[in-house]
Design a protein around this motif. Structure first.
Motif, short mmCIF file in Angstrom:
data_model
loop_
_atom_site.label_atom_id
_atom_site.label_comp_id
_atom_site.label_asym_id
_atom_site.label_seq_id
_atom_site.Cartn_x
_atom_site.Cartn_y
_atom_site.Cartn_z
N GLY A 40 -20.35 -3.71 10.86
CA GLY A 40 -19.88 -3.33 12.17
C GLY A 40 -18.39 -3.09 12.31
O GLY A 40 -17.93 -2.68 13.37
N LYS A 41 -17.62 -3.34 11.27
CA LYS A 41 -16.17 -3.14 11.42
C LYS A 41 -15.52 -2.89 10.07
O LYS A 41 -16.08 -3.18 9.01
N MET A 42 -14.31 -2.33 10.12
CA MET A 42 -13.54 -2.10 8.90
C MET A 42 -12.06 -1.98 9.24
O MET A 42 -11.68 -1.84 10.41
N ARG A 43 -11.24 -2.05 8.20
CA ARG A 43 -9.81 -1.81 8.31
C ARG A 43 -9.43 -0.75 7.28
O ARG A 43 -9.95 -0.75 6.16
N PHE A 44 -8.54 0.15 7.66
CA PHE A 44 -8.05 1.12 6.69
C PHE A 44 -6.59 1.44 6.97
O PHE A 44 -6.10 1.28 8.09
N HIS A 45 -5.89 1.86 5.93
CA HIS A 45 -4.47 2.16 6.00
C HIS A 45 -4.28 3.65 6.27
O HIS A 45 -4.87 4.49 5.59
N LYS B 66 -1.00 -3.42 12.89
CA LYS B 66 0.36 -3.38 12.37
C LYS B 66 0.37 -2.81 10.96
O LYS B 66 -0.66 -2.72 10.29
N ASN B 67 1.54 -2.41 10.53
CA ASN B 67 1.74 -1.88 9.17
C ASN B 67 0.83 -0.68 8.88
O ASN B 67 0.29 -0.54 7.78
N ASN B 68 0.66 0.19 9.91
CA ASN B 68 -0.15 1.41 9.76
C ASN B 68 -1.60 1.12 9.38
O ASN B 68 -2.23 1.90 8.68
N LEU C 140 0.85 -1.20 0.00
CA LEU C 140 0.00 0.00 0.00
C LEU C 140 0.88 1.25 0.00
O LEU C 140 1.85 1.32 0.76
N PRO C 141 0.58 2.24 -0.82
CA PRO C 141 1.38 3.47 -0.85
C PRO C 141 1.34 4.18 0.50
O PRO C 141 0.27 4.28 1.12
N GLU C 142 2.46 4.68 0.96
CA GLU C 142 2.54 5.32 2.27
C GLU C 142 1.70 6.58 2.36
O GLU C 142 1.24 6.96 3.43
N ASP C 143 1.51 7.26 1.24
CA ASP C 143 0.82 8.55 1.26
C ASP C 143 -0.67 8.44 0.95
O ASP C 143 -1.34 9.45 0.72
#
Length: 226
Positions: free
Chosen positions: A66-71, A89-91, A53-56
């Protein structure tokens, strides 16, 4: 001698069949399968890869009821101190399905966090309700939310390129008050923003990712309940 050679050929043929079957069995053993699911869980609504995943870029990678993940993008900070505890982990940030305060999140170019009384006092005071009566024009996300959302991350200079996205639930059950819709419409008409979109949460997350990839400034509200 011929019998011995024939026996050797029989053994070689048997090995050709047995070895691939062994490897196949080993690759699907319960321990390895569980490890793969832990690192690459299958989420029903959205299940994007989290590799490279791009850092920016702030991208929503996984979404379920009810839930999610995001960078988190580089430099993107939590609105509240406690929001940082959702980071894994991993931002990556993963919301907790069991925590009712984790149902509503906002993502801005520089911040991320839950919609709580600390930064959204008027929104919480008015209440965010699922619409029961479709004739209730002021039920749901109130107009006050827009001003408090905007205040989280004021953009210096022109705001004409900003896109506002509102995800009103996996099944679209969160109502958007008529006064909020009018306020959004007015901002667009006055060229204060480029556009706004009110979508189901799944479509909102996908649209957020699309615009982020295109390098646009996006403010996104995500309601992860129904």
């Amino acid at each position: 001698m011929h019998c011995f050679i024939g026996f050797l050929l029989f053994l070689l043929k048997a090995l050709v069949v047995i070895i691939p079957v062994c490897f196949l069995g080993a690759s699907s053993c319960p321990g390895e399968k569980k490890e793969m699911e832990d690192h690459h869980p299958r989420w029903i609504e959205l299940n994007e890869s989290e590799e490279d995943l791009p850092e920016d870029k702030c991208r929503v990678t996984k979404l379920d009821l009810g839930k999610m993940r995001f960078h988190i993008a580089s430099g993107q900070k939590p609105i509240h101190c406690n929001d940082a505890t959702f980071q894994v982990k991993n931002n990556m940030v993963q919301t907790d399905k069991a925590d009712s305060e984790a149902f509503d999140w906002v993502l801005t170019p520089n911040f991320y966090g839950r919609v709580t009384s600390e930064k959204f006092p008027e929104t919480i005071k008015c209440g965010m309700k699922h619409r029961v009566n479709h004739d209730d024009k002021e039920g749901g996300l109130p107009k006050e939310f827009l001003d408090e959302w905007w205040a989280i991350d004021p953009i210096e200079g022109s705001t004409k390129e900003i896109i506002l996205i509102i995800g009103k639930g996996i099944e679209g059950k969160l109502a958007i008050s008529e006064s909020l819709q009018e306020a959004l419409k007015k901002k667009k008409q006055n060229n204060e923003i480029q556009d706004y979109e009110i979508l189901t949460t799944t479509d909102a997350a996908k649209r957020h990712n699309k615009y982020i990839k295109e390098g646009k400034k996006v403010y996104t509200f995500i309601h992860t309940a129904g």
